[in-house]
Design a protein around this motif. Structure first.
Motif, short mmCIF file in Angstrom:
data_model
loop_
_atom_site.label_atom_id
_atom_site.label_comp_id
_atom_site.label_asym_id
_atom_site.label_seq_id
_atom_site.Cartn_x
_atom_site.Cartn_y
_atom_site.Cartn_z
N ASN A 14 0.88 -1.15 0.01
CA ASN A 14 0.00 0.09 -0.06
C ASN A 14 0.73 1.38 0.13
OD1 ASN A 14 -2.46 -1.59 0.09
ND2 ASN A 14 -2.18 -1.64 2.35
N SER A 16 1.86 3.34 -2.29
CA SER A 16 1.21 4.43 -3.54
C SER A 16 0.06 5.09 -2.51
CB SER A 16 0.65 3.58 -4.77
OG SER A 16 -0.30 2.79 -4.31
N LEU A 17 -0.70 4.49 -1.78
CA LEU A 17 -1.79 4.93 -1.07
C LEU A 17 -1.12 5.91 -0.03
CD1 LEU A 17 -4.92 5.31 -0.60
CD2 LEU A 17 -4.77 3.17 1.09
N TYR A 18 -0.26 5.38 0.72
CA TYR A 18 0.42 6.18 1.88
C TYR A 18 0.94 7.34 1.16
CZ TYR A 18 -0.41 2.15 4.67
OH TYR A 18 -0.90 1.08 5.17
N PHE A 19 1.63 7.15 0.09
CA PHE A 19 2.35 8.34 -0.72
C PHE A 19 1.27 9.42 -1.01
CE2 PHE A 19 3.94 10.66 -4.37
CZ PHE A 19 4.99 11.20 -3.94
N ALA A 20 0.08 9.06 -1.50
CA ALA A 20 -0.76 10.08 -2.08
C ALA A 20 -1.41 10.93 -0.59
CB ALA A 20 -1.86 9.24 -2.72
N LEU A 21 -1.65 9.92 0.46
CA LEU A 21 -2.29 10.69 1.47
C LEU A 21 -1.15 11.56 2.09
CD1 LEU A 21 -4.58 10.61 3.43
CD2 LEU A 21 -3.48 8.54 4.88
N LEU A 23 1.16 13.11 0.58
CA LEU A 23 1.02 14.37 -0.26
C LEU A 23 0.01 15.28 -0.31
CD1 LEU A 23 2.64 15.80 -2.48
CD2 LEU A 23 1.38 14.39 -4.25
N ASN A 24 -1.15 14.71 -0.14
CA ASN A 24 -2.17 15.79 0.31
C ASN A 24 -2.43 16.44 1.76
OD1 ASN A 24 -3.49 14.94 -2.03
ND2 ASN A 24 -4.63 13.11 -1.19
#
Length: 241
Positions: A14, A16-21, A23-24
């Motif tokens: 997971n 990519s999910l953590y990275f996107a979170l 980043l937001n």
């Protein structure tokens, strides 16, 4: 052989999910930091207001000597006494001051005693209808017709001799005919000069010329000196027009 790691606990699955979170979250923090505003605090001084208790002054009561009130009105009772009418009063008779037919004429005026005064009335006769025209100086001893022609010629010579074109009329370019009417009275003097023309400047000049006429022998009607009216036109015209 058993795997060493639990597939359910694999972190990279997971990522990519953590990275996107993350980043937001960082973008949100950065946006809040950019939008953060600060305000200058006004420096205000807080003063302490001491309110002292006002001292109320006692106003002394002054007794003024006022006059006492007027006494109440006294009721006046009138006694009416009836007296018998003993004296006889004579009535005043007012007589009319207008005259009536019974009044007699005290004074009789005879016709012989009445004097009639004749009021002389000056008659104005036109120049064309006068019996004896006014005599211009230099026209004496001529016949009636020659004296009339001489009068008109002398009037024209007088106008030409005393004629002056007003400078104000020249500057304004005013020209035209002025009709002048005047009267030679029963004593031979020129009076009642009237004029009508295109402008007041020309009218005034025409009246000035006629006013310079000499004294004449007055005209006669039925052997009596009378007023004679005469009219003459005066032309004001400058060269180049």
């Amino acid at each position: 052989m058993k795997p060493k790691k639990n597939p359910e606990l694999e972190i990279g699955r997971n990522s990519s999910l953590y990275f996107a979170l993350g980043l937001n979250i960082m973008l949100l923090i950065s946006w809040q930091a950019l939008e953060y505003k600060t305000y200058d605090k006004d420096l205000t001084s807080i003063d302490i207001l001491d309110v002292e208790q006002e001292i109320e002054e006692e106003i002394p009561v002054i007794n003024i000597n006022t006059p006492p009130p007027p006494p109440p009105p006294v009721a006046i009772t009138e006694t009416i006494e009836i007296v018998e009418d003993v004296e006889e009063i004579e009535e005043t008779v007012i007589e009319s001051t207008e005259a009536n037919q019974d009044d007699a004429i005290q004074e009789v005026v005879r016709v012989e005693d009445v004097t009639v005064e004749e009021i002389e009335e000056e008659v104005e006769v036109p120049f064309a209808a006068i019996e004896n025209v006014p005599v211009f100086p230099g026209c004496e001893g001529k016949s009636k017709k020659d004296m009339k022609d001489c009068f008109q010629k002398q009037i024209q010579k007088h106008v030409m001799k005393n004629f002056e074109y007003p400078k104000a009329a020249l500057d304004l370019g005013i020209q035209g005919r002025v009709s002048v009417v005047f009267i030679i009275d029963s004593k031979g003097y020129t009076t009642n000069v009237r004029s009508r023309g295109p402008d007041k400047i020309l009218e005034k000049e025409a009246e000035r010329i006629i006013g310079l006429l000499p004294k004449m022998k007055p005209g006669e009607q039925r052997g009596k000196a009378v007023k004679v009216s005469y009219a003459i036109p005066i032309f004001f015209k400058y060269r180049g027009s």
